[in-house]
Design a protein around this motif. Structure first.
Motif, PDB file in Angstrom:
ATOM      1  N   GLU A  40       0.664  -1.192  -0.043  1.00  7.91           N
ATOM      2  CA  GLU A  40       0.015  -0.057   0.042  1.00  7.91           C
ATOM      3  C   GLU A  40       0.845   1.321  -0.165  1.00  7.91           C
ATOM      4  O   GLU A  40       0.635   2.233  -0.571  1.00  7.91           O
ATOM      5  N   ALA A  41       1.908   1.179   0.624  1.00 11.94           N
ATOM      6  CA  ALA A  41       2.771   2.420   0.571  1.00 11.94           C
ATOM      7  C   ALA A  41       3.327   2.703  -0.725  1.00 11.94           C
ATOM      8  O   ALA A  41       3.735   3.851  -0.999  1.00 11.94           O
ATOM      9  N   VAL A  42       3.489   1.825  -1.493  1.00 10.21           N
ATOM     10  CA  VAL A  42       4.019   1.954  -2.956  1.00 10.21           C
ATOM     11  C   VAL A  42       2.781   2.207  -3.813  1.00 10.21           C
ATOM     12  O   VAL A  42       2.925   3.090  -4.618  1.00 10.21           O
ATOM     13  N   MET A  43       1.692   1.576  -3.746  1.00 12.35           N
ATOM     14  CA  MET A  43       0.462   1.578  -4.436  1.00 12.35           C
ATOM     15  C   MET A  43      -0.858   1.526  -3.656  1.00 12.35           C
ATOM     16  O   MET A  43      -1.314   0.574  -3.412  1.00 12.35           O
ATOM     17  N   PRO A  44      -1.218   2.674  -3.472  1.00 13.56           N
ATOM     18  CA  PRO A  44      -2.416   2.914  -2.427  1.00 13.56           C
ATOM     19  C   PRO A  44      -3.675   2.317  -3.055  1.00 13.56           C
ATOM     20  O   PRO A  44      -4.512   2.040  -2.308  1.00 13.56           O
ATOM     21  N   ASP A  45      -3.880   2.067  -4.276  1.00  6.29           N
ATOM     22  CA  ASP A  45      -4.905   1.334  -5.107  1.00  6.29           C
ATOM     23  C   ASP A  45      -4.700  -0.021  -5.236  1.00  6.29           C
ATOM     24  O   ASP A  45      -5.604  -0.674  -5.906  1.00  6.29           O
ATOM     25  N   TYR A  46      -3.842  -0.598  -4.301  1.00  6.14           N
ATOM     26  CA  TYR A  46      -3.273  -2.085  -4.681  1.00  6.14           C
ATOM     27  C   TYR A  46      -4.804  -2.924  -4.427  1.00  6.14           C
ATOM     28  O   TYR A  46      -4.932  -4.211  -5.440  1.00  6.14           O
ATOM     29  N   MET A  47      -5.779  -2.737  -3.684  1.00  6.83           N
ATOM     30  CA  MET A  47      -6.827  -3.728  -3.321  1.00  6.83           C
ATOM     31  C   MET A  47      -7.901  -3.687  -4.742  1.00  6.83           C
ATOM     32  O   MET A  47      -8.199  -4.587  -5.083  1.00  6.83           O
ATOM     33  N   GLU A  48      -7.895  -2.465  -5.224  1.00  9.80           N
ATOM     34  CA  GLU A  48      -8.616  -2.336  -6.394  1.00  9.80           C
ATOM     35  C   GLU A  48      -7.930  -3.358  -7.611  1.00  9.80           C
ATOM     36  O   GLU A  48      -8.597  -3.963  -8.398  1.00  9.80           O
ATOM     37  N   ARG A  49      -6.605  -3.155  -7.760  1.00 10.64           N
ATOM     38  CA  ARG A  49      -5.882  -3.951  -8.701  1.00 10.64           C
ATOM     39  C   ARG A  49      -5.935  -5.257  -8.415  1.00 10.64           C
ATOM     40  O   ARG A  49      -6.103  -6.170  -9.314  1.00 10.64           O
ATOM     41  N   HIS A  50      -5.786  -5.574  -7.107  1.00  6.53           N
ATOM     42  CA  HIS A  50      -5.842  -7.142  -6.633  1.00  6.53           C
ATOM     43  C   HIS A  50      -7.129  -7.779  -7.109  1.00  6.53           C
ATOM     44  O   HIS A  50      -7.258  -8.856  -7.832  1.00  6.53           O
ATOM     45  N   GLU A  51      -8.157  -6.912  -6.784  1.00  6.00           N
ATOM     46  CA  GLU A  51      -9.588  -7.573  -7.314  1.00  6.00           C
ATOM     47  C   GLU A  51      -9.754  -7.586  -8.754  1.00  6.00           C
ATOM     48  O   GLU A  51     -10.286  -8.798  -9.219  1.00  6.00           O
ATOM     49  N   LYS A  52      -9.229  -6.617  -9.397  1.00  7.74           N
ATOM     50  CA  LYS A  52      -9.332  -6.610 -10.754  1.00  7.74           C
ATOM     51  C   LYS A  52      -8.473  -7.954 -11.673  1.00  7.74           C
ATOM     52  O   LYS A  52      -8.907  -8.361 -12.352  1.00  7.74           O
ATOM     53  N   SER A  53      -7.281  -8.274 -10.910  1.00 10.67           N
ATOM     54  CA  SER A  53      -6.621  -9.191 -11.343  1.00 10.67           C
ATOM     55  C   SER A  53      -7.092 -10.408 -11.330  1.00 10.67           C
ATOM     56  O   SER A  53      -6.957 -11.443 -12.302  1.00 10.67           O
ATOM     57  N   HIS A  54      -8.152 -10.822 -10.375  1.00  6.84           N
ATOM     58  CA  HIS A  54      -8.986 -11.976 -10.578  1.00  6.84           C
ATOM     59  C   HIS A  54      -9.812 -12.159 -11.763  1.00  6.84           C
ATOM     60  O   HIS A  54      -9.792 -13.528 -12.084  1.00  6.84           O
ATOM     61  N   GLU A  55      -9.870 -11.212 -12.578  1.00  4.41           N
ATOM     62  CA  GLU A  55     -10.728 -11.186 -13.868  1.00  4.41           C
ATOM     63  C   GLU A  55      -9.794 -12.094 -15.048  1.00  4.41           C
ATOM     64  O   GLU A  55     -10.032 -12.836 -16.053  1.00  4.41           O
ATOM     65  N   TYR A  56      -8.490 -12.168 -14.595  1.00  4.68           N
ATOM     66  CA  TYR A  56      -7.368 -12.778 -15.586  1.00  4.68           C
ATOM     67  C   TYR A  56      -6.848 -14.277 -14.962  1.00  4.68           C
ATOM     68  O   TYR A  56      -6.024 -14.761 -15.632  1.00  4.68           O
ATOM     69  N   ASP A  57      -7.639 -14.641 -14.167  1.00  4.49           N
ATOM     70  CA  ASP A  57      -7.126 -16.005 -13.568  1.00  4.49           C
ATOM     71  C   ASP A  57      -7.238 -16.966 -14.609  1.00  4.49           C
ATOM     72  O   ASP A  57      -6.635 -18.108 -14.383  1.00  4.49           O
ATOM     73  N   PHE A  58      -8.233 -16.869 -15.566  1.00  2.00           N
ATOM     74  CA  PHE A  58      -8.372 -18.068 -16.468  1.00  2.00           C
ATOM     75  C   PHE A  58      -7.132 -18.152 -17.317  1.00  2.00           C
ATOM     76  O   PHE A  58      -6.970 -19.221 -18.064  1.00  2.00           O
ATOM     77  N   LEU A  59      -6.496 -17.168 -17.422  1.00  2.00           N
ATOM     78  CA  LEU A  59      -5.032 -17.404 -18.246  1.00  2.00           C
ATOM     79  C   LEU A  59      -3.938 -18.319 -17.562  1.00  2.00           C
ATOM     80  O   LEU A  59      -3.340 -19.149 -18.560  1.00  2.00           O
ATOM     81  N   LEU A  60      -4.226 -18.643 -16.411  1.00  2.00           N
ATOM     82  CA  LEU A  60      -3.449 -19.647 -15.682  1.00  2.00           C
ATOM     83  C   LEU A  60      -3.749 -20.930 -16.194  1.00  2.00           C
ATOM     84  O   LEU A  60      -3.008 -21.909 -16.348  1.00  2.00           O
ATOM     85  N   ARG A  61      -5.277 -21.045 -16.482  1.00  3.21           N
ATOM     86  CA  ARG A  61      -5.594 -22.581 -16.899  1.00  3.21           C
ATOM     87  C   ARG A  61      -5.601 -22.677 -18.327  1.00  3.21           C
ATOM     88  O   ARG A  61      -5.617 -23.808 -18.889  1.00  3.21           O
ATOM     89  N   LEU A  62      -5.918 -21.328 -19.310  1.00  5.31           N
ATOM     90  CA  LEU A  62      -5.957 -21.562 -20.596  1.00  5.31           C
ATOM     91  C   LEU A  62      -4.498 -21.795 -21.393  1.00  5.31           C
ATOM     92  O   LEU A  62      -4.609 -22.547 -22.276  1.00  5.31           O
ATOM     93  N   TYR A  63      -3.688 -21.120 -20.934  1.00  5.06           N
ATOM     94  CA  TYR A  63      -2.303 -21.423 -21.519  1.00  5.06           C
ATOM     95  C   TYR A  63      -1.184 -22.314 -20.580  1.00  5.06           C
ATOM     96  O   TYR A  63      -1.330 -22.062 -18.950  1.00  5.06           O
ATOM     97  N   PRO A  64      -0.503 -23.074 -21.199  1.00  3.60           N
ATOM     98  CA  PRO A  64       0.546 -23.760 -20.218  1.00  3.60           C
ATOM     99  C   PRO A  64       1.721 -23.212 -19.693  1.00  3.60           C
ATOM    100  O   PRO A  64       1.846 -22.139 -20.117  1.00  3.60           O
TER     101      PRO A  64
END
Length: 64
Positions: A40-64
């Motif tokens: 948070e000290a480096v990136m105050p909006d980290y929580m929003e980015r963290h939540e948004k990152s879950h939208e891309y979890d499918f990439l872990l399964r889609l590509y080896p």
């Protein structure tokens, strides 16, 4: 430190979040409150980015 090539498939703001997250592990090797304060000290909006990152979890399964 190395990063997975799949990071190139996500938006730049999330790439930066992942980089900050991993760099903070050099200071705190866990996900304690101290770790999240460092993020948070480096990136105050980290929580929003963290939540948004879950939208891309499918990439872990889609590509080896």
């Amino acid at each position: 430190m190395t990063f997975n090539y799949k990071l190139l498939m996500i938006p730049e703001d999330l790439q930066l979040y992942v980089a900050v997250h991993e760099l903070c592990h050099l200071v705190e090797m866990n996900h304690s409150s101290k770790f999240w304060r460092a993020v948070e000290a480096v990136m105050p909006d980290y929580m929003e980015r963290h939540e948004k990152s879950h939208e891309y979890d499918f990439l872990l399964r889609l590509y080896p």
